[in-house]
Scaffold this motif. Structure first.
Motif, PDB file in Angstrom:
ATOM      1  N   UNK A 259       0.866  -1.171   0.000  1.00 59.50           N
ATOM      2  CA  UNK A 259       0.000   0.000   0.000  1.00 59.50           C
ATOM      3  C   UNK A 259       0.905   1.224   0.000  1.00 59.50           C
ATOM      4  N   UNK A 260       0.327   2.386  -0.042  1.00 63.83           N
ATOM      5  CA  UNK A 260       1.118   3.618  -0.145  1.00 63.83           C
ATOM      6  C   UNK A 260       2.058   3.816   1.039  1.00 63.83           C
ATOM      7  N   UNK A 261       1.613   3.500   2.237  1.00 67.43           N
ATOM      8  CA  UNK A 261       2.450   3.714   3.435  1.00 67.43           C
ATOM      9  C   UNK A 261       3.648   2.777   3.439  1.00 67.43           C
ATOM     10  N   UNK A 262       3.450   1.532   3.037  1.00 67.63           N
ATOM     11  CA  UNK A 262       4.563   0.581   2.981  1.00 67.63           C
ATOM     12  C   UNK A 262       5.552   1.013   1.901  1.00 67.63           C
ATOM     13  N   UNK A 263       5.041   1.462   0.775  1.00 67.92           N
ATOM     14  CA  UNK A 263       5.907   1.934  -0.300  1.00 67.92           C
ATOM     15  C   UNK A 263       6.722   3.141   0.143  1.00 67.92           C
ATOM     16  N   UNK A 264       6.097   4.071   0.856  1.00 69.51           N
ATOM     17  CA  UNK A 264       6.821   5.245   1.358  1.00 69.51           C
ATOM     18  C   UNK A 264       7.893   4.836   2.368  1.00 69.51           C
ATOM     19  N   UNK A 265       7.581   3.902   3.240  1.00 67.92           N
ATOM     20  CA  UNK A 265       8.561   3.410   4.205  1.00 67.92           C
ATOM     21  C   UNK A 265       9.724   2.727   3.486  1.00 67.92           C
ATOM     22  N   UNK A 266       9.415   1.895   2.512  1.00 67.65           N
ATOM     23  CA  UNK A 266      10.437   1.211   1.720  1.00 67.65           C
ATOM     24  C   UNK A 266      11.351   2.225   1.028  1.00 67.65           C
ATOM     25  N   UNK A 267      10.762   3.260   0.441  1.00 66.04           N
ATOM     26  CA  UNK A 267      11.552   4.289  -0.231  1.00 66.04           C
ATOM     27  C   UNK A 267      12.426   5.058   0.756  1.00 66.04           C
TER      28      UNK A 267
END
Length: 86
Positions: free
Chosen positions: A41-49
């Motif tokens: 989801x968007x939050x996981x993607x932001x954390x990954x980035x």
């Protein structure tokens, strides 16, 4: 600008940072071409980035013992990363 690439490519933090940078670049190019690069989801993607950006920050740095972006004359002669532990 002279850099001892043979030694840099053997240095683990550099390799980790370069790999993280490559992943971020692939993700950005995919997004430009219209591919959905969302991981979960968007939050996981932001954390990954954020984690990848941090790895890039600590791994792809200049030689802190010299002025500018070149390696020192001593570092250019290394065959492997210098081990500070004696």
């Amino acid at each position: 600008m002279k850099i001892n690439w043979k030694v840099r490519l053997k240095h683990k933090p550099f390799l980790i940072g370069a790999f993280a940078l490559l992943l971020l670049l692939v993700q950005q190019i995919g997004a430009l071409l219209g591919y959905d690069t969302t991981i979960y989801n968007e939050r996981v993607t932001e954390l990954f980035n954020t984690v990848l950006a941090f790895l890039v920050l600590i791994g792809v740095g200049v030689d802190p013992t010299t002025e500018g972006t070149s390696d020192s004359a001593q570092a250019l002669k290394y065959e492997k990363p210098k081990d500070d532990v004696k």
